[in-house]
Design an enzyme around this catalytic site. Structure first.
Site, PDB file in Angstrom:
ATOM      1  N   ASN A 117      30.020  33.295  47.561  1.00 42.38           N
ATOM      2  CA  ASN A 117      29.088  34.379  47.847  1.00 42.38           C
ATOM      3  C   ASN A 117      28.810  35.186  46.588  1.00 42.38           C
ATOM      4  OD1 ASN A 117      29.921  37.471  48.049  1.00 42.38           O
ATOM      5  ND2 ASN A 117      31.776  36.245  48.421  1.00 42.38           N
ATOM      6  N   ASN A 166      30.727  39.941  41.618  1.00 43.90           N
ATOM      7  CA  ASN A 166      29.302  39.987  41.935  1.00 43.90           C
ATOM      8  C   ASN A 166      28.611  41.298  41.591  1.00 43.90           C
ATOM      9  OD1 ASN A 166      29.479  37.361  43.014  1.00 43.90           O
ATOM     10  ND2 ASN A 166      30.325  38.203  44.911  1.00 43.90           N
ATOM     11  N   THR A 167      29.342  42.220  40.945  1.00 46.43           N
ATOM     12  CA  THR A 167      28.746  43.424  40.371  1.00 46.43           C
ATOM     13  C   THR A 167      28.989  43.353  38.874  1.00 46.43           C
ATOM     14  OG1 THR A 167      29.058  44.767  42.360  1.00 46.43           O
ATOM     15  CG2 THR A 167      28.846  45.946  40.270  1.00 46.43           C
ATOM     16  N   SER A 221      35.583  42.298  42.367  1.00 49.56           N
ATOM     17  CA  SER A 221      34.479  41.446  42.792  1.00 49.56           C
ATOM     18  C   SER A 221      33.767  40.897  41.564  1.00 49.56           C
ATOM     19  CB  SER A 221      33.484  42.235  43.649  1.00 49.56           C
ATOM     20  OG  SER A 221      32.308  41.467  43.858  1.00 49.56           O
ATOM     21  N   PHE A 273      27.889  43.747  46.981  1.00 51.19           N
ATOM     22  CA  PHE A 273      28.150  45.053  47.626  1.00 51.19           C
ATOM     23  C   PHE A 273      26.918  45.559  48.382  1.00 51.19           C
ATOM     24  CE2 PHE A 273      31.608  46.611  44.374  1.00 51.19           C
ATOM     25  CZ  PHE A 273      32.472  45.634  44.834  1.00 51.19           C
ATOM     26  N   ASN A 310      41.135  38.795  45.299  1.00 52.45           N
ATOM     27  CA  ASN A 310      39.717  38.651  45.594  1.00 52.45           C
ATOM     28  C   ASN A 310      39.307  37.191  45.391  1.00 52.45           C
ATOM     29  OD1 ASN A 310      36.938  39.423  46.009  1.00 52.45           O
ATOM     30  ND2 ASN A 310      37.455  41.444  45.210  1.00 52.45           N
ATOM     31  N   LYS A 362      42.752  46.268  44.697  1.00 51.12           N
ATOM     32  CA  LYS A 362      42.498  44.840  44.925  1.00 51.12           C
ATOM     33  C   LYS A 362      42.142  44.177  43.605  1.00 51.12           C
ATOM     34  CE  LYS A 362      40.244  41.640  48.086  1.00 51.12           C
ATOM     35  NZ  LYS A 362      39.455  41.525  49.327  1.00 51.12           N
TER      36      LYS A 362
END
Length: 344
Positions: free
Chosen positions: A113, A182-183, A180, A117, A251, A222
């Site tokens: 994915n 993805n940022t 994450s 966020f 994560n 995390k």
């Protein structure tokens, strides 16, 4: 329930993954409102675990990411989780990354994915939490917080403080998501200088909020699975230095070796599910060796069976969380894991 889910899964897997995700949760809400889940789901027997001053009804929780906005709290709680973690939420609403942004890799029991966020903002989430029966009845509910994509990385701490301020009153515990993929640049916060600065500001903010609300809420961090031992040990030392209460490991991963050649295997984003299991367990073992029981570890990543959950505990975790395994195994995975972790 697992036989029913096995019948449904091929149909769901014909749909776009994000569409299937939303449809499944909407139908779960409907089943919960109609009182069907109690008839369909075999819930774990009570197996209370107390960590960080919190009593978890059983050691199997829902990982952040599945319910980003707190829209499905009561129906997810009805699956028998010992605790729920919702989010990641950011101070301001944001749409996340462009679609398509979620991909299944059934061969590997995995998901990639790059959601980014996507959420309605922290205030909308807090309002939903307050309306949920689970929260009103004292259920253990963690709030996972992050920074907005538009906030420069050097100002990230201000977003985390704003989000903490907003969720503090309603959260059983607060998780700081710095891992994450993805940022943009978010994982840079795991470096010593930036992490030290972030933890210092969060510590100051928590003390202020504790004085205001009369309670010191547990704070979790995390981290990613893609860290070498030196960085893991550095993070462990900073967790102790700044009084962080627990660490969630891990994560999603940016590694792709295990899915090379598979359809969607080279998509950008975070890889979760079975391929991250070994890396996650390696991080847990490294944390356990460094922390020496000074604070607990929550294990997440690649749990597809009760045996996988038990492996997390053997590696050094005290609790576990599920996400991708639910996509492949369905709701009965919760009870299976709880049984595997129940002390004789």
């Amino acid at each position: 329930m697992i036989d029913r889910y096995s019948l449904l899964r091929p149909w769901l897997f014909c749909l776009d993954p994000e569409q299937a995700h939303n449809l499944t949760l909407s139908n779960l809400d409907r089943a919960q409102r109609w009182g069907l889940l109690d008839k369909l789901i075999t819930k774990p027997i009570a197996d209370p675990q107390t960590l960080c001053g919190i009593t978890f009804q059983n050691p199997v929780g829902l990982a952040a990411g599945l319910d980003k906005d707190g829209k499905h709290i009561d129906s997810l709680a009805a699956l028998g989780f010992g605790f729920l973690e919702i989010g990641t939420v950011t101070p301001r609403p944001q749409p996340g990354n462009a679609k398509p942004r979620m991909f299944r890799l059934p061969q590997a029991q995995a998901i990639i994915n790059r959601m980014g966020f996507n959420n309605d903002g922290v205030d909308a989430c807090v309002a939903r939490v307050r309306r949920s029966t689970f929260w009103q009845n004292g259920g253990v509910l963690g709030l996972n917080i992050g920074k907005n994509a538009s906030t420069p990385i050097e100002d990230a701490a201000s977003d985390y403080v704003l989000a903490m301020d907003a969720v503090y009153e309603i959260a059983t515990y607060i998780t700081v998501n710095i891992s994450s993929p993805n940022t943009q640049n978010l994982r840079a916060l795991q470096g010593e200088e930036m992490l030290r600065g972030l933890l210092r500001k969060l510590d100051d903010a928590r003390k202020r909020l504790s004085d205001r609300h009369g309670v010191l809420k547990p704070l979790f961090l995390k981290i990613a699975p893609d860290l070498d031992q030196e960085v893991i040990h550095l993070i462990a030392d900073l967790l102790i230095e700044y009084g962080i209460d627990a660490v969630i490991a891990t994560n999603t991963t940016v590694a792709r070796e295990s899915v090379q050649g598979m359809e969607h295997g080279n998509e950008t984003g975070g890889l979760s599910g079975a391929p991250v299991r070994a890396a996650s367990n390696k991080v847990i073992r490294s944390l356990k060796a460094r922390l020496q029981d000074q604070l607990p570890i929550i294990g997440v990543g690649g749990i597809i069976s009760g045996a996988d959950a038990r492996e997390k505990i053997m590696a050094g975790a005290s609790l576990v969380q599920l996400y991708s395994g639910l996509i492949y195994r369905g709701p009965d995975l919760v009870n299976e894991c709880a049984k595997a972790l129940r002390q004789p």
